[in-house]
Design a protein around this motif. Sequence first.
Motif, short mmCIF file in Angstrom:
data_model
loop_
_atom_site.label_atom_id
_atom_site.label_comp_id
_atom_site.label_asym_id
_atom_site.label_seq_id
_atom_site.Cartn_x
_atom_site.Cartn_y
_atom_site.Cartn_z
N ASP A 32 -5.05 -3.85 1.75
CA ASP A 32 -4.74 -4.98 0.82
C ASP A 32 -4.95 -4.62 -0.60
O ASP A 32 -6.09 -4.20 -0.97
CB ASP A 32 -5.61 -6.21 1.05
N THR A 33 -3.93 -4.46 -1.23
CA THR A 33 -3.88 -3.98 -2.65
C THR A 33 -4.54 -4.65 -3.73
O THR A 33 -4.91 -4.46 -4.87
CB THR A 33 -2.71 -3.67 -3.06
N TRP A 37 0.90 -1.35 -0.03
CA TRP A 37 0.10 0.09 0.01
C TRP A 37 0.87 1.33 0.17
O TRP A 37 0.44 2.31 -0.70
CB TRP A 37 -1.08 0.20 1.26
N LEU A 93 -0.85 4.54 -1.30
CA LEU A 93 -2.26 4.86 -0.67
C LEU A 93 -1.95 5.73 0.48
O LEU A 93 -0.91 5.73 1.06
CB LEU A 93 -2.81 3.62 -0.42
N CYS A 119 -4.79 -2.46 -6.82
CA CYS A 119 -3.88 -1.49 -7.22
C CYS A 119 -2.37 -1.89 -7.45
O CYS A 119 -2.03 -2.79 -6.79
CB CYS A 119 -3.64 -0.77 -5.74
N VAL A 177 -4.67 2.11 -10.40
CA VAL A 177 -5.77 1.50 -9.75
C VAL A 177 -6.59 0.95 -11.05
O VAL A 177 -6.72 1.45 -12.06
CB VAL A 177 -6.64 2.48 -9.11
N VAL A 198 -8.94 -2.82 -3.06
CA VAL A 198 -9.08 -1.76 -1.94
C VAL A 198 -10.46 -1.40 -1.71
O VAL A 198 -11.47 -1.58 -2.66
CB VAL A 198 -8.11 -0.84 -2.47
N ILE A 239 2.22 2.19 -3.52
CA ILE A 239 1.44 2.57 -4.74
C ILE A 239 1.52 4.12 -4.84
O ILE A 239 2.12 4.46 -6.20
CB ILE A 239 -0.01 2.31 -4.38
#
Length: 283
Positions: free
Chosen positions: A135-136, A125, A130, A156, A164, A139, A128
């Motif tokens: 949990d990518t 995460w 975030l 993601c 995304v 999401v 990315i």
Amino acid sequence: MTRTFLKMNGLGNDFVVIETRSQPFNPTADEIRAIADRAAGVGCDQVIAIDPPKAEGASAYVRFWNSDGEETGACGNGTRCIAWLLMQSAKTDSVAFDTVAGRLTGVMAGDKLVTVDMGKPGLGWNEIPLSEPMDTVGVELQVGPIDAPNLHTPGCVSMGNPHVVFFVDEPATDELARGAGSLVEHHPLFPEGVNVGFANVVARDHIKLKVWERGAGLTAACGTGACAAQVAAFRRGLTDRKAKVEFESGALTIEYRESDGHVIMTGPVSMDFAGKLPEAAAA
């Protein structure tokens, strides 16, 4: 100073490429926007600078800007174009070059067909990134009514830039991509903004994709978006490790390699024309 450039594209995703050995290039955001302007400038999705190498083993250091003037970490279709240029210049069939996102390598795969190793995807995460831990694989994000969202639970992936990926039952329309893409690009969950993909999984080896690019809008194709879509789909169990990712303008072959976790992209490049930048944009 008048600067020369090459206009190239990968599946319609187009670039202004500037070689900087003899013409230093340190543009402002306004200058990038002037070059990218399709009415008053050359017109492109991204501007790319090929600088002299900074490290041993690299043929160049490469910088990318989106059409809104912001510098970005990676561009998959642009990476293929640069790899092809560098291989043509050196009369070789393989090349390595560095970017802010790390070292990338490319090999010739046919006539104006290039395979590029895009490296390992970022899946944490914070990679990315975030704005909060999640949990990518899927999401907590949805678009539309709370009780019946049009889009929800996207994956993601970072490919040197944030992505995304929403999975849709039918190929996405331009209207969907523009409406949801412009909304999600600036969502608070993504502190650096985000590229927004809309992936329709046709088969375990075939994805139809449309991408709203951060800072560029709806584009004909997006190489890092194709990589992100394949990785996100594989992580959800929707595809095998290798798939054709199809845009309306053509297709890329993406493999999320098991041996080392790297993402391998193969696709075409096209040389459009050479020219000189308008004086205002070249200042």
